[in-house]
Design a protein around this motif. Structure first.
Motif, PDB file in Angstrom:
ATOM      1  N   ARG A 171       0.875  -1.169   0.000  1.00  0.00           N
ATOM      2  CA  ARG A 171       0.000   0.000   0.000  1.00  0.00           C
ATOM      3  C   ARG A 171       0.913   1.219   0.000  1.00  0.00           C
ATOM      4  NH1 ARG A 171      -3.982   0.123   4.904  1.00  0.00           N
ATOM      5  NH2 ARG A 171      -5.206  -1.404   3.747  1.00  0.00           N
ATOM      6  N   VAL A 186      -3.562 -10.421   4.637  1.00  0.00           N
ATOM      7  CA  VAL A 186      -4.552  -9.902   3.691  1.00  0.00           C
ATOM      8  C   VAL A 186      -5.613 -10.954   3.385  1.00  0.00           C
ATOM      9  CG1 VAL A 186      -2.841  -8.404   2.566  1.00  0.00           C
ATOM     10  CG2 VAL A 186      -3.307 -10.663   1.622  1.00  0.00           C
ATOM     11  N   LEU A 189      -9.112 -11.216  -2.924  1.00  0.00           N
ATOM     12  CA  LEU A 189     -10.333 -11.102  -3.728  1.00  0.00           C
ATOM     13  C   LEU A 189     -10.057 -11.849  -5.028  1.00  0.00           C
ATOM     14  CD1 LEU A 189     -10.774  -7.245  -3.233  1.00  0.00           C
ATOM     15  CD2 LEU A 189     -11.860  -9.076  -1.909  1.00  0.00           C
ATOM     16  N   GLY A 198      -7.368  -8.796  -6.390  1.00  0.00           N
ATOM     17  CA  GLY A 198      -7.031  -7.736  -5.456  1.00  0.00           C
ATOM     18  C   GLY A 198      -7.026  -8.296  -4.057  1.00  0.00           C
ATOM     19  N   THR A 200      -7.578  -7.109   0.448  1.00  0.00           N
ATOM     20  CA  THR A 200      -7.791  -6.114   1.490  1.00  0.00           C
ATOM     21  C   THR A 200      -6.996  -6.531   2.720  1.00  0.00           C
ATOM     22  OG1 THR A 200      -9.735  -7.320   2.256  1.00  0.00           O
ATOM     23  CG2 THR A 200     -10.126  -5.500   0.722  1.00  0.00           C
ATOM     24  N   GLN A 206      -9.255  -2.256   4.403  1.00  0.00           N
ATOM     25  CA  GLN A 206      -9.042  -1.358   3.269  1.00  0.00           C
ATOM     26  C   GLN A 206      -8.216  -2.073   2.188  1.00  0.00           C
ATOM     27  OE1 GLN A 206     -10.470   1.772   3.029  1.00  0.00           O
ATOM     28  NE2 GLN A 206     -11.539   0.883   4.814  1.00  0.00           N
ATOM     29  N   PRO A 207      -8.393  -1.647   0.930  1.00  0.00           N
ATOM     30  CA  PRO A 207      -7.672  -2.320  -0.159  1.00  0.00           C
ATOM     31  C   PRO A 207      -6.148  -2.200  -0.030  1.00  0.00           C
ATOM     32  CG  PRO A 207      -9.277  -0.732  -1.010  1.00  0.00           C
ATOM     33  CD  PRO A 207      -9.254  -0.552   0.457  1.00  0.00           C
ATOM     34  N   GLU A 209      -2.650  -3.193  -2.630  1.00  0.00           N
ATOM     35  CA  GLU A 209      -2.332  -3.451  -4.027  1.00  0.00           C
ATOM     36  C   GLU A 209      -1.721  -4.836  -4.166  1.00  0.00           C
ATOM     37  OE1 GLU A 209       0.537  -1.231  -7.087  1.00  0.00           O
ATOM     38  OE2 GLU A 209      -0.606   0.118  -5.764  1.00  0.00           O
ATOM     39  N   TYR A 210      -2.222  -5.613  -5.149  1.00  0.00           N
ATOM     40  CA  TYR A 210      -1.654  -6.937  -5.394  1.00  0.00           C
ATOM     41  C   TYR A 210      -0.604  -6.830  -6.485  1.00  0.00           C
ATOM     42  CZ  TYR A 210      -1.196 -11.780  -6.888  1.00  0.00           C
ATOM     43  OH  TYR A 210      -0.690 -12.999  -7.231  1.00  0.00           O
TER      44      TYR A 210
END
Ligand SMILES: [Zn+2]
Length: 459
Positions: A171, A186, A189, A198, A200, A206-207, A209-210
């Motif tokens: 992130r 994490v 998704l 993706g 979270t 919160q998201p 980054e993959y």
């Protein structure tokens, strides 16, 4: 002939001195009058103080008068000892030669080195492929020129192993820059096909980054702790997963599901071992028959499958394709689990076949196979058991099954003796129940035989 092509090898200048105190001392004494004087043999080895504490400001040996100050070996005047030490590449160039001659405190190596070396198999990461390996070769040739060793190359065979990769999650924020998340921190998704789209963070939802797969690294927090793995699954599972998932020279993508699968496979091996001990082994007759017996079809088939997989595994081991050795082991277990186990001769065949599986598996998962080998009465120590070789007699097939087609359409199969000629195969095919049914009473106009594969009857 006017000229010829020639390859010339050249080692770049190699500065071996380092301004730090660990590493091998350089046995030189500096005298204002005599210059650089080698430390005489009777004063070797130069031993570094082992209580130096680096303070971040230069080489701490400079602050050790007891090390630094000495007498010049030539003129006896006060002189200074060399404080640079040798690059660690120096040690890595020949440590394996030293390993072959332990206990010798008089010379670098002795004649034992020519028995053990050159090294049969070198395994290392690509980062060693240029400097270290080149230095080792150079060093070996120097030792050869000095008469210390009789070989000219240090390693017979090189395997450059692939890297282990794992998912990367990060992130970005204006305040803290890039923050990395460990895979267990994490939630993934995924799309309908199961691809990761993706993620979270578990902590705040919160998201993050993959970043796909990347080399395992501490700073990116995507490493896997081997101790935690061993704690949860045991060392054999970790070993099996890594061997099975990719050929050794290719990159390996970490997968928790893959680790789970390896664990399940080894549990099945273990369970089969206990079924063997409690239900199968007691059936083995005192007067064994396996050596001479003509086996019933199902058992001949099992034995053939195991010996075929053994043959393949031995071939793959020679090529260091350990992943396919692991899959041969899985095929062997599948066959064993389905095998009939209701007679003395079946028990004998299973005993032979399971013994083969355990030995082929033993280099990959030494602990479980060692234990089963001893507990099931195969022998005291699987390491000293002979490596299995496929039996030609077990590989021979009495009967083979051919695909049976009528007018090009597959209608079933037909069993024929393995040594049947074309005429015999044609006769057997036409006479079979399946052929009779689909030929609908018409005579065969033409019969096509593809040896070992199929028979097609044209009516
Ligand atoms: Zn001097």
């Amino acid at each position: 002939m006017l000229g010829e092509k020639k390859v010339q090898w050249r080692l770049r200048d190699w500065g071996i001195s380092r301004q730090r105190y660990w590493g091998c001392p350089i046995p030189i004494i500096h005298c204002d009058d005599c210059g650089s004087v080698p430390v005489p043999d009777d004063q070797l080895p130069v031993v570094l103080p082992d209580d130096c504490v680096p303070d971040g400001a230069g080489n701490p040996l400079h602050k050790r008068p007891d090390f630094l100050h000495c007498a010049c070996p030539k003129c006896g005047k006060p002189a200074r000892r060399e404080t640079d030490t040798m690059d660690t590449f120096v040690d890595s160039s020949w440590y394996y030669a030293r390993f072959a001659t332990p206990g010798n405190d008089k010379t670098m190596v002795d004649e034992r080195v020519n028995y053990w070396l050159p090294v049969d198999q070198y395994i290392g990461g690509i980062e060693h492929a240029i400097l270290h390996l080149l230095y080792s070769r150079f060093w070996t040739k120097v030792m050869g020129d000095l008469g210390l060793v009789t070989y000219r190359e240090p390693f017979k065979r090189l395997l450059t192993q692939g890297m282990v990769l794992n998912h990367l999650f990060s992130r970005r924020s204006d305040k803290t820059g890039i923050e990395w998340f460990a895979p267990e921190e994490v939630n993934l998704l995924k799309d309908e096909a199961g691809r990761v789209t993706g993620a979270t963070a578990v902590s705040d939802g919160q998201p993050v980054e993959y970043g796909g797969f990347g080399t395992m690294s501490k700073s990116k927090r995507n490493g896997v702790d081997p101790n935690a793995m061993i704690e949860q699954y045991g060392a054999d599972t970790s070993r099996f997963f890594m061997m099975f998932t990719a050929p050794p020279e290719q990159t390996l993508e970490w997968s928790d599901a893959g680790v789970e699968g390896s664990y399940r496979f080894l549990k099945r091996v273990w369970t089969f071992g206990h079924v063997f001990a409690s239900q199968i082994k007691p059936l083995i007759p005192a007067a064994r028959k396996l050596g001479s017996a003509k086996l019933p079809d199902e058992l001949a088939c099992l034995r053939r499958e195991i010996h075929l997989n053994l043959k393949q595994a031995n071939y793959d081991l020679g090529k260091q394709q350990f992943n396919t050795v692991a899959s041969s082991c899985m095929k062997m277990l599948n066959a064993l689990e389905k095998a009939p186990r209701d007679s003395g001769i079946a028990a004998e065949v299973i005993e032979e076949c399971f013994g083969i599986l355990l030995r082929v598996l033993s280099p990959i998962t030494p602990h479980i196979t060692h234990t089963l080998w001893a507990e099931l009465g195969y022998g005291a120590d699987i390491l000293s058991a002979a490596w299995p070789e496929p039996l030609e007699a077990a590989l021979v097939q009495d009967e083979i099954e051919l695909v049976l087609q009528v007018l090009g359409k597959t209608r079933g199969s037909v069993k024929v003796p393995a040594n049947a000629d074309k005429g015999a195969i044609e006769a057997l095919a036409v006479a079979s129940e399946v052929a009779q049914k689909f030929m609908e009473g018409k005579p065969a106009k033409k019969i096509i035989v593809v040896p070992g594969r199929l028979v097609n009857i044209v009516v």
